[in-house]
Design an enzyme around this catalytic site. Sequence first.
Site, mmCIF file in Angstrom:
data_model
loop_
_atom_site.group_PDB
_atom_site.id
_atom_site.type_symbol
_atom_site.label_atom_id
_atom_site.label_comp_id
_atom_site.label_asym_id
_atom_site.label_seq_id
_atom_site.Cartn_x
_atom_site.Cartn_y
_atom_site.Cartn_z
ATOM 1 N N ASP A 1 20.073 81.971 26.437
ATOM 2 C CA ASP A 1 21.394 81.371 26.183
ATOM 3 C C ASP A 1 22.090 82.052 25.010
ATOM 4 O OD1 ASP A 1 23.456 79.412 25.231
ATOM 5 O OD2 ASP A 1 22.614 78.202 26.841
ATOM 6 N N SER B 1 28.312 76.468 27.335
ATOM 7 C CA SER B 1 27.055 76.407 28.084
ATOM 8 C C SER B 1 27.118 75.404 29.234
ATOM 9 C CB SER B 1 25.894 76.040 27.160
ATOM 10 O OG SER B 1 25.594 77.116 26.321
ATOM 11 N N ASP C 1 24.055 82.802 30.068
ATOM 12 C CA ASP C 1 25.253 82.072 30.519
ATOM 13 C C ASP C 1 26.508 82.627 29.844
ATOM 14 O OD1 ASP C 1 24.291 81.212 28.069
ATOM 15 O OD2 ASP C 1 24.585 79.076 28.461
ATOM 16 N N HIS D 1 31.506 81.871 21.029
ATOM 17 C CA HIS D 1 31.064 82.676 22.172
ATOM 18 C C HIS D 1 32.047 83.814 22.414
ATOM 19 C CE1 HIS D 1 29.079 78.757 23.890
ATOM 20 N NE2 HIS D 1 28.542 79.163 22.762
#
Length: 486
Positions: free
Chosen positions: A32, A85, A327, A419
């Site tokens: 992740d 996520s 992801d 992210h």
Amino acid sequence: MRAQIVAIAVSVLAQAASAAVEAKNVIYVIPDGWGPASQTLARDLQGLIESGTNRTNPIIGKLAVDDMVNGLVRTYSANRLITDSAAGGTALATGHKTNNGWVGVTPDRRPVGSILEAAKLAGLGTGLVSTTAITHATPGAYSAHTVDRNNQNLIAEQQLGRVHPLGSVVDVLLGGGRCNFLPQGAEGSCREDDIDLYAYAEELGWSVARNRSEFDEFERGLGAARLPILGNFASGDMRLEIDRREVQDEPSLLEMSQTAVQALHRATHCKDKGYFVMIESAKLDTSGHAGDVPAHAVGTWHFNEVMKWLSEWIDEHPDTILISSSDHETGGLTLVGNYDPTPAFEARHTANFLANKWNGRPEDADSRQFLVDEILPYYALTDAMEGEIEELLETDDMEDTLTMMLSQRVGAEWSTGGHSAIDVTLFSYAAGDKRRELQADLARNWNNIEIPRYIEEVLGLDMDSVTELLQEAAEEDDSWLGDRLD
Ligand SMILES: *[C@@H]1O[C@H](CO)[C@@H](O)[C@H](O)[C@H]1NC(C)=O
Ligand SMILES: *[C@@H]1O[C@H](CO)[C@@H](O)[C@H](O)[C@H]1NC(C)=O
């Protein structure tokens, strides 16, 4: 006539060529919040340390995952170019894009079936392993349906089948998140009701472990530990590997993965139907958010160990295939300037662990002495200059100042605390000839929603029929999807 026959033959051949590989078991691994630069960083650090070289004459090593690289995956969500996520997990689990924050439900509030649920309904064994709370967004997307990822208490109830229209869909649940299973009032609970999910699980015959020592007992009695299995080894998130290997109070991701795969293998190897298991190396994302270079590198080495063990398992059990992708990437990591990760190797803890140690120092401790003796040597900053020591003594965010200082030293730049949108790497492994077949199938750029469709074909499953069942249930009453929390 002749042309027609040739045309038919060609189309049959084309069909055969496009069919997925055949396998009894599929293992899906999600590192992740992890991207291509994470892999470079961990590989370079390993190579430089092992060879005793430096950035001016580097001998670079190789990670086991370097040999498993097979393609790229696009990660955008239904409402953002940068996914979280929940939406990322939902895409990989169900084959549907959704909004950031939503779990196993499309933006029109309709539940969609996951590859794990389809596996369970078809009679396969199923498992989820994670180093975050097992009720967190990524494992949640495979086993639950809710409009808000923060409904972790509800996700726990769905995972045990207490409020899931299909009943329990998971045979092995291993990770953190103990607090979501304990009734309010019990020590360490984060529930706001009296539901005792451990009592519920035990009544239904689950094998339960609530801490490392119970996990070890479980392991000793391996032959006896019957499915289903529920293990929670931390109140919420589990430790990052760099801290865990020092503190030793939780099982590692490798140990949990071995337990899950071996238990599912034992339960299914005499049957026609195999298993599907999702294994999440969740805390790579945490070290990406924190910009913690040593934690990210050590976490990557451990992910690599898990992938290596799985590939060796598959060599012994060639009816199993491994596919893996993140992801999304986290941190927007780039490796630039005087890039050389070597100094980071000396670190023994996350900056977060050390910031907690710093904040908890005895009141009568000499701050400078404490910093020099108890913090700097554990974060590869033994040779900090006077100016740096002053900066650390004055900061009101010790974690942030430590990670920035070390990142700067090694030439790691984190372009965001969140992210990023970049494509992530797709890995695969299969034994023997199947490996080339699988690699040929996967060698391209994938949209994340196509991945579970491929697994569906490999295992001969049907996610759409699960979706129909879930949507029928939701049309009668959709309160089990929970509400958006603000
Ligand atoms: C790197 O290694 C080379 C060759 O061993 C050596 O000459 C050089 O001084 C080293 N550089 C650093 C920065 O340690
Ligand atoms: C583990 O959990 C069991 C059951 O709750 C408890 O009896 C035991 O003391 C715990 N062990 C540790 C080391 O915390």
